[in-house]
Design a protein around this motif. Structure first.
Motif, PDB file in Angstrom:
ATOM      1  N   ASN A  82       3.383 -29.707 -64.354  1.00  0.00           N
ATOM      2  CA  ASN A  82       2.429 -28.827 -65.029  1.00  0.00           C
ATOM      3  C   ASN A  82       3.133 -27.824 -65.933  1.00  0.00           C
ATOM      4  OD1 ASN A  82      -0.424 -28.631 -65.182  1.00  0.00           O
ATOM      5  ND2 ASN A  82      -0.334 -26.663 -64.148  1.00  0.00           N
ATOM      6  N   LYS A  83       4.313 -27.399 -65.550  1.00  0.00           N
ATOM      7  CA  LYS A  83       5.100 -26.508 -66.401  1.00  0.00           C
ATOM      8  C   LYS A  83       5.390 -27.193 -67.745  1.00  0.00           C
ATOM      9  CE  LYS A  83       9.453 -26.469 -65.720  1.00  0.00           C
ATOM     10  NZ  LYS A  83      10.784 -26.313 -65.088  1.00  0.00           N
ATOM     11  N   TYR A  84       5.828 -28.449 -67.688  1.00  0.00           N
ATOM     12  CA  TYR A  84       6.104 -29.184 -68.916  1.00  0.00           C
ATOM     13  C   TYR A  84       4.817 -29.432 -69.707  1.00  0.00           C
ATOM     14  CZ  TYR A  84      10.758 -30.225 -67.027  1.00  0.00           C
ATOM     15  OH  TYR A  84      12.036 -30.133 -66.531  1.00  0.00           O
ATOM     16  N   TYR A  85       3.747 -29.695 -68.985  1.00  0.00           N
ATOM     17  CA  TYR A  85       2.464 -29.965 -69.633  1.00  0.00           C
ATOM     18  C   TYR A  85       2.014 -28.751 -70.453  1.00  0.00           C
ATOM     19  CZ  TYR A  85      -2.235 -31.970 -70.066  1.00  0.00           C
ATOM     20  OH  TYR A  85      -3.406 -32.493 -70.558  1.00  0.00           O
ATOM     21  N   LEU A  86       2.033 -27.586 -69.825  1.00  0.00           N
ATOM     22  CA  LEU A  86       1.599 -26.375 -70.513  1.00  0.00           C
ATOM     23  C   LEU A  86       2.547 -26.010 -71.653  1.00  0.00           C
ATOM     24  CD1 LEU A  86       0.512 -24.334 -67.372  1.00  0.00           C
ATOM     25  CD2 LEU A  86      -1.003 -25.296 -69.115  1.00  0.00           C
ATOM     26  N   ARG A  87       3.815 -26.307 -71.478  1.00  0.00           N
ATOM     27  CA  ARG A  87       4.774 -26.046 -72.550  1.00  0.00           C
ATOM     28  C   ARG A  87       4.430 -26.873 -73.786  1.00  0.00           C
ATOM     29  NH1 ARG A  87      10.869 -26.896 -70.805  1.00  0.00           N
ATOM     30  NH2 ARG A  87      10.297 -25.195 -69.393  1.00  0.00           N
ATOM     31  N   LYS A  88       4.046 -28.125 -73.564  1.00  0.00           N
ATOM     32  CA  LYS A  88       3.690 -28.992 -74.689  1.00  0.00           C
ATOM     33  C   LYS A  88       2.374 -28.561 -75.323  1.00  0.00           C
ATOM     34  CE  LYS A  88       4.944 -32.704 -76.966  1.00  0.00           C
ATOM     35  NZ  LYS A  88       6.244 -32.753 -77.684  1.00  0.00           N
ATOM     36  N   ILE A  89       1.427 -28.151 -74.502  1.00  0.00           N
ATOM     37  CA  ILE A  89       0.154 -27.658 -75.037  1.00  0.00           C
ATOM     38  C   ILE A  89       0.388 -26.410 -75.879  1.00  0.00           C
ATOM     39  CG2 ILE A  89      -2.039 -26.579 -74.394  1.00  0.00           C
ATOM     40  CD1 ILE A  89      -2.103 -29.581 -74.140  1.00  0.00           C
ATOM     41  N   ARG A  90       1.253 -25.526 -75.419  1.00  0.00           N
ATOM     42  CA  ARG A  90       1.563 -24.308 -76.176  1.00  0.00           C
ATOM     43  C   ARG A  90       2.122 -24.670 -77.556  1.00  0.00           C
ATOM     44  NH1 ARG A  90       2.696 -18.791 -74.907  1.00  0.00           N
ATOM     45  NH2 ARG A  90       2.327 -19.182 -72.679  1.00  0.00           N
ATOM     46  N   GLU A  91       2.910 -25.745 -77.607  1.00  0.00           N
ATOM     47  CA  GLU A  91       3.522 -26.170 -78.868  1.00  0.00           C
ATOM     48  C   GLU A  91       2.527 -26.873 -79.784  1.00  0.00           C
ATOM     49  OE1 GLU A  91       6.666 -29.608 -80.424  1.00  0.00           O
ATOM     50  OE2 GLU A  91       6.472 -29.185 -78.278  1.00  0.00           O
ATOM     51  N   LYS A  92       1.739 -27.784 -79.219  1.00  0.00           N
ATOM     52  CA  LYS A  92       0.936 -28.679 -80.051  1.00  0.00           C
ATOM     53  C   LYS A  92      -0.541 -28.303 -80.151  1.00  0.00           C
ATOM     54  CE  LYS A  92       4.124 -31.714 -81.188  1.00  0.00           C
ATOM     55  NZ  LYS A  92       4.509 -31.945 -82.608  1.00  0.00           N
ATOM     56  N   ALA A  93      -1.069 -27.627 -79.148  1.00  0.00           N
ATOM     57  CA  ALA A  93      -2.501 -27.289 -79.154  1.00  0.00           C
ATOM     58  C   ALA A  93      -2.716 -25.933 -78.498  1.00  0.00           C
ATOM     59  CB  ALA A  93      -3.310 -28.375 -78.442  1.00  0.00           C
ATOM     60  N   PRO A  94      -2.200 -24.877 -79.088  1.00  0.00           N
ATOM     61  CA  PRO A  94      -2.273 -23.549 -78.447  1.00  0.00           C
ATOM     62  C   PRO A  94      -3.698 -23.083 -78.180  1.00  0.00           C
ATOM     63  CG  PRO A  94      -1.558 -23.383 -80.744  1.00  0.00           C
ATOM     64  CD  PRO A  94      -1.499 -24.834 -80.376  1.00  0.00           C
ATOM     65  N   GLN A  95      -4.676 -23.614 -78.915  1.00  0.00           N
ATOM     66  CA  GLN A  95      -6.069 -23.227 -78.691  1.00  0.00           C
ATOM     67  C   GLN A  95      -6.580 -23.716 -77.335  1.00  0.00           C
ATOM     68  OE1 GLN A  95      -5.010 -25.586 -80.713  1.00  0.00           O
ATOM     69  NE2 GLN A  95      -6.336 -27.388 -80.594  1.00  0.00           N
ATOM     70  N   LYS A  96      -5.892 -24.667 -76.730  1.00  0.00           N
ATOM     71  CA  LYS A  96      -6.289 -25.201 -75.425  1.00  0.00           C
ATOM     72  C   LYS A  96      -5.532 -24.540 -74.277  1.00  0.00           C
ATOM     73  CE  LYS A  96      -7.135 -29.903 -77.284  1.00  0.00           C
ATOM     74  NZ  LYS A  96      -8.481 -30.201 -76.779  1.00  0.00           N
ATOM     75  N   LEU A  97      -4.545 -23.744 -74.596  1.00  0.00           N
ATOM     76  CA  LEU A  97      -3.601 -23.274 -73.582  1.00  0.00           C
ATOM     77  C   LEU A  97      -4.251 -22.395 -72.525  1.00  0.00           C
ATOM     78  CD1 LEU A  97      -0.682 -23.148 -72.570  1.00  0.00           C
ATOM     79  CD2 LEU A  97      -0.302 -21.240 -74.144  1.00  0.00           C
ATOM     80  N   ALA A  98      -5.094 -21.449 -72.924  1.00  0.00           N
ATOM     81  CA  ALA A  98      -5.686 -20.513 -71.961  1.00  0.00           C
ATOM     82  C   ALA A  98      -6.484 -21.265 -70.900  1.00  0.00           C
ATOM     83  CB  ALA A  98      -6.568 -19.499 -72.685  1.00  0.00           C
ATOM     84  N   PHE A  99      -7.338 -22.198 -71.342  1.00  0.00           N
ATOM     85  CA  PHE A  99      -8.136 -22.942 -70.369  1.00  0.00           C
ATOM     86  C   PHE A  99      -7.243 -23.778 -69.460  1.00  0.00           C
ATOM     87  CE2 PHE A  99     -10.172 -26.799 -68.917  1.00  0.00           C
ATOM     88  CZ  PHE A  99     -11.285 -26.293 -68.259  1.00  0.00           C
ATOM     89  N   ASP A 100      -6.287 -24.504 -70.041  1.00  0.00           N
ATOM     90  CA  ASP A 100      -5.439 -25.380 -69.237  1.00  0.00           C
ATOM     91  C   ASP A 100      -4.628 -24.594 -68.214  1.00  0.00           C
ATOM     92  OD1 ASP A 100      -6.412 -27.534 -70.580  1.00  0.00           O
ATOM     93  OD2 ASP A 100      -4.587 -27.989 -71.704  1.00  0.00           O
ATOM     94  N   PHE A 101      -4.162 -23.423 -68.598  1.00  0.00           N
ATOM     95  CA  PHE A 101      -3.415 -22.594 -67.651  1.00  0.00           C
ATOM     96  C   PHE A 101      -4.326 -22.117 -66.519  1.00  0.00           C
ATOM     97  CE2 PHE A 101      -2.196 -18.248 -66.331  1.00  0.00           C
ATOM     98  CZ  PHE A 101      -1.012 -18.549 -65.687  1.00  0.00           C
ATOM     99  N   GLY A 102      -5.469 -21.543 -66.858  1.00  0.00           N
ATOM    100  CA  GLY A 102      -6.389 -21.062 -65.832  1.00  0.00           C
ATOM    101  C   GLY A 102      -6.847 -22.178 -64.908  1.00  0.00           C
TER     102      GLY A 102
END
Length: 327
Positions: A229-249
């Motif tokens: 999940n750490k790697y997953y969120l890192r990639k989301i932060r890079e490629k789709a930051p608009q999704k990051l808040a929801f995915d983290f929560g």
């Protein structure tokens, strides 16, 4: 094996294996060889030996005269994800498809479903349905007709150019939940996913598989889930930051339920990996409290997997997570 024409295949079917022999692999290969309505010049098979047994007589596969089969053996075992990545590096097809060595296609028109989906233009990901074979206590088998899921490697085509453009790869230090990262990431980042309403793949019962063998303790390796999940969120932060808040929560709330569902996990190992994930995303903590509460309730609705779990200690869980983050 058939003689390969000098054309680029449409799909590279990558089959990683560890200790399966020619007999076991022949089940999967036979189900591919019997596909109908397709040009087999557009299909290549890549067998990736991930350590373990070498094939003693690959020439046995000449029986499958429709297939172009390439076999590569690697001495060091990296797990299924690394083997799939190695297969991708060898592949020449426009799409990648992954088939486990102990599975098979559901019916003889399975590949045609995918070819029809891309016949009028490329897509980034094509996803179909699968059958799951289970086993009852008395030894008899049962079958579940499952909807497509994001996180499993089977019953999907991944566009090679899209995978390269997104910088997607199989993780080399996560041997459990590795398909959750690659497959879910490919679908979440895509704006062009085709969902097929067809059952094409059979996930056959194998008591020695990673998921089903109790000795491998798949369900309680929550530290590996946290690392993934750490790697997953890192990639989301890079490629789709608009999704990051929801995915983290959502990830924080989901782990709350996973810990309840899978007692026996290594708490110290989980804390270490979860702490790394939380620290990387500490800037999101305050702003995602509402998402965490929302997803706690969504995952607890009647009919969901977690509906009967006690959630009264969620605040205590959040306090523990915050302490890890700030430590």
């Amino acid at each position: 094996m058939k003689t390969k024409k000098n054309t680029e295949p449409t799909v590279s079917i990558i089959i990683p294996f560890h200790n399966e022999d020619e007999c076991q692999l022949s089940i999967a290969l036979s189900s591919i060889n019997s596909q109908i309505g397709i040009d087999f010049n557009e299909v290549e098979i890549i067998l990736v030996g991930d350590g373990g047994k070498r094939l003693t007589n690959p020439a046995d596969f000449n029986l499958f005269n429709n297939l172009t089969i390439r076999y590569k053996y690697f001495t060091n075992s990296g797990g299924a994800g690394v083997a799939r990545q190695r297969g991708m590096q060898l592949a020449k097809g426009r799409y990648y498809m992954f088939v486990d060595a102990d599975d098979e296609f559901y019916y003889d028109g399975a590949l045609l479903e995918f070819f029809n989906a891309v016949s009028k233009g490329d897509h980034e990901v094509v996803v179909a349905k699968y059958i799951e074979q289970g086993r009852n206590a008395d030894g008899s088998y049962f079958y579940l007709h499952n909807e497509p899921i994001w996180s499993a490697a089977y019953a999907k085509w991944f566009n090679r150019d899209y995978v390269k453009r997104m910088g997607l790869h199989w993780l080399d230090d996560v041997r459990i939940f590795e398909d959750v990262y690659f497959c879910s990431m490919a679908i979440e980042l895509s704006s062009d996913v085709v969902w097929l309403n067809s059952f094409v793949y059979s996930w056959l019962y194998n008591p020695k598989s990673t998921v089903r063998d109790p000795a491998l303790k798949f369900n309680i390796q929550l530290d590996q889930w946290a690392k993934m999940n750490k790697y997953y969120l890192r990639k989301i932060r890079e490629k789709a930051p608009q999704k990051l808040a929801f995915d983290f929560g959502n990830s924080v709330s989901t782990l709350f339920y996973w810990k309840k569902k899978n007692p026996g996990y290594d708490a110290a190992a989980l804390n270490r990996e979860q702490q790394l994930m939380l620290k990387e995303n500490s800037d999101l903590w305050d702003s995602t409290q509402g998402i965490m509460q929302q997803q706690l309730q969504v995952l607890h609705k009647p009919g969901t997997e977690f509906e009967n779990y006690d959630i009264s200690d969620f605040s205590e869980y959040l306090a523990h997570s915050k302490a890890l983050m700030n430590n």
